[in-house]
Scaffold this active site. Structure first.
Site, PDB file in Angstrom:
ATOM      1  N   GLU A  71       0.881  -1.171   0.000  1.00 53.59           N
ATOM      2  CA  GLU A  71       0.000   0.000   0.000  1.00 53.59           C
ATOM      3  C   GLU A  71       0.916   1.217   0.000  1.00 53.59           C
ATOM      4  O   GLU A  71       1.576   1.507   0.990  1.00 53.59           O
ATOM      5  CB  GLU A  71      -0.918  -0.022   1.227  1.00 53.59           C
ATOM      6  CG  GLU A  71      -2.136   0.871   1.085  1.00 53.59           C
ATOM      7  CD  GLU A  71      -1.848   2.304   1.465  1.00 53.59           C
ATOM      8  OE1 GLU A  71      -1.535   3.113   0.556  1.00 53.59           O
ATOM      9  OE2 GLU A  71      -1.909   2.614   2.651  1.00 53.59           O
ATOM     10  N   CYS A  88      -2.661   8.577   3.318  1.00 58.98           N
ATOM     11  CA  CYS A  88      -2.510   8.201   1.916  1.00 58.98           C
ATOM     12  C   CYS A  88      -3.730   8.502   1.076  1.00 58.98           C
ATOM     13  O   CYS A  88      -3.622   8.701  -0.139  1.00 58.98           O
ATOM     14  CB  CYS A  88      -2.149   6.723   1.806  1.00 58.98           C
ATOM     15  SG  CYS A  88      -3.287   5.635   2.695  1.00 58.98           S
TER      16      CYS A  88
END
Length: 502
Positions: free
Chosen positions: A273, A307
């Site tokens: 990720e 993020c």
């Protein structure tokens, strides 16, 4: 720093008491035992005060290798190797119980080491991990085998597909949500029947080392979960160890590429990720009064160190002037300062170097003709690595500030003339983690969602971080998915079993 507008960001009172908070000696967890590290000491610095709040003894190479060996032994023999789905579920629930009982300690650790504002740290940084562990515990009970039925070519046979745990997982979490990001990996791997070697960011090890104590008290069988702390050399010692079967990592693209290269030795799988540069499209007719304040706060959350932050805002040209005016009003309520002040929205950056990086992005953009339309600069609040949020306009989507993940409370805003044009701009990025759509008609906005290359699309605010929905993205945002059954499947290998029959 460039053409700043005459606007002041609210600065909170520094509530953190002077002096160095004394943290207890926190230990690594290797082979079921709390163990003092034999490597170099790592100073943990409170980014709001710039004070050292703890010194953690890192693992040395021998301890890193021992952690992998312990995980391998626990996977291949002992109580975990023969544990039932019910056993795995019960263990995950015990871990959740242990975190819940020590919730305040975890919140305190995360506020201290991350600088996460206390206004949201409990709900986002601790309560979410607990909820996700509960979901993993329930999902561990699911029957995943598939009966393929009868087959007659070239002879009569029957088949099933079963799912087997992949083995030993190296789980590496980033600093911004240290407990949550680790739980995404840990819970899924345990639900699948794997064993784990967990490695927190060396900037934020405190909450993970508290987790080591929780694991010890939860009667986790020796070696099932190991926790080691160290700089990049220790993480590399784990990821390059041939005893590791899969690597799960959250962090930057640059480091993610290194992890992929390390995993290539031995042909091992990865779950990565790696961040995003998420667009937020404000469709024509959007109620900006209702949307704009929350939108700005969303990319300021956790100091912008998130993020999925909506950092590229696309506004229809007919509403551009209104958007700028409302943005100024919204920025007046965004308080920057001590994360222990409940009114604070934006805490500090994790390090001085990271704050400098955030400011450099803004400086380069302004030097290239961009305008700081709201916010900017630093608050006058004494120590701490703070930076005011900033809204940057007069930019092109190809500009570096629009393409690179800044990981700070900074967003760009661009006008568009057609929805097709906005979709094109939204997709012109190497990332594809999250996208946001706002509009007067939710159904109409939902019809646009499939056109966006993003792992998650939130329409008109969407919802929370569901424990039963996948998280991950397209392109440079990563490989694989975390959370829910999709996350568990990352740690399972399908096994086809067939037999001849009449």
């Amino acid at each position: 720093m460039g053409e700043e507008r005459s606007q002041t960001t609210t600065v909170g009172t520094i509530l953190t008491p002077p002096g160095t908070e004394v943290w207890p000696n926190l230990s690594l967890l290797i082979g079921g035992e709390l163990t003092e590290g034999r490597g170099d000491s790592i100073d943990v610095i409170d980014p709001a005060t710039e004070r050292v709040v703890a010194s953690v003894a890192a693992a040395d190479r021998t301890q890193a290798d021992r952690a992998v060996t312990s995980a391998r032994e626990a996977f291949e023999s002992g109580p975990w190797a023969s544990a039932s789905a019910a056993d795995r579920s019960a263990l995950i629930n015990r871990i959740a119980d242990g975190i819940e009982k020590r919730r305040d300690e975890f919140v305190n650790a995360i506020v201290t080491e991350v600088g996460a504002p206390i206004s949201a740290a409990g709900a986002l940084q601790v309560d979410w991990p607990i909820k996700h562990l509960r979901e993993y515990a329930q999902a561990a009970l699911d029957e995943r085998s598939q009966d393929l039925g009868r087959h007659t070519d070239p002879i009569p046979s029957s088949s099933i597909v079963a799912y087997r745990p992949v083995g030993v997982v190296a789980a590496i979490a980033a600093y911004n949500y240290p407990l949550l990001l680790l739980v995404h990996k840990l819970g899924a791997a345990l639900a699948a029947g794997c064993t784990v070697v967990a490695i927190p960011s060396p900037r934020t090890p405190l909450s993970t080392l508290l987790l080591a104590e929780v694991l010890r008290n939860a009667d986790v069988p020796p070696g099932v979960v190991n926790i080691v702390v160290g700089e990049a050399d220790i993480a590399r010692a784990v990821t390059e160890n041939p005893g590791v079967d899969k690597i799960a990592f959250t962090g930057s693209v640059a480091v993610g590429e290194k992890v992929m290269r390390q995993a290539a030795t031995g042909v091992r799988g990865v779950v990565l990720e790696l961040g995003g540069k998420s667009p937020a499209i404000l469709l024509p007719g959007t109620d900006l009064t209702a949307v704009v304040p929350g939108l700005h706060q969303r990319y300021c959350r956790n100091g912008g160190q998130a993020c999925a932050a909506p950092t590229r805002i696309l506004v229809h040209e007919s509403q551009w002037v209104e958007f700028i005016e409302l943005s100024h009003k919204a920025y007046e309520s965004i308080q920057v300062g001590d994360p222990r002040d409940p009114a604070t929205i934006v805490g500090p950056m994790i390090t001085e170097a990271h704050r400098d990086s955030v400011e450099q992005f803004i400086r380069e953009a302004v030097d290239g003709g961009a305008v700081i339309a709201a916010g900017g600069g630093r608050p006058d609040s004494g120590p701490g690595w703070f930076v005011n949020p900033a809204l940057i306009t007069n930019v092109h989507n190809t500009d570096r500030i629009c393409q690179e993940e800044i990981f700070g409370p900074v967003a760009t805003a661009m006008p568009y003339s057609t929805v097709d044009g906005a979709v094109k701009i939204a997709n012109e990025t190497r990332y594809g983690l999250h996208a946001y759509l706002f509009g007067p008609d939710t159904d109409a906005a939902r019809e646009i969602a499939p056109r966006l290359r993003a792992g998650t699309v939130s329409v008109n605010g969407g919802g929370g971080l569901r424990a039963d929905a996948p998280m991950g993205g397209f392109g440079a945002s990563g490989v694989g998915r975390e959370i829910g059954s999709w996350g568990i499947h990352e740690y399972l290998e399908p096994q086809h079993i067939q037999w001849a029959c009449d």
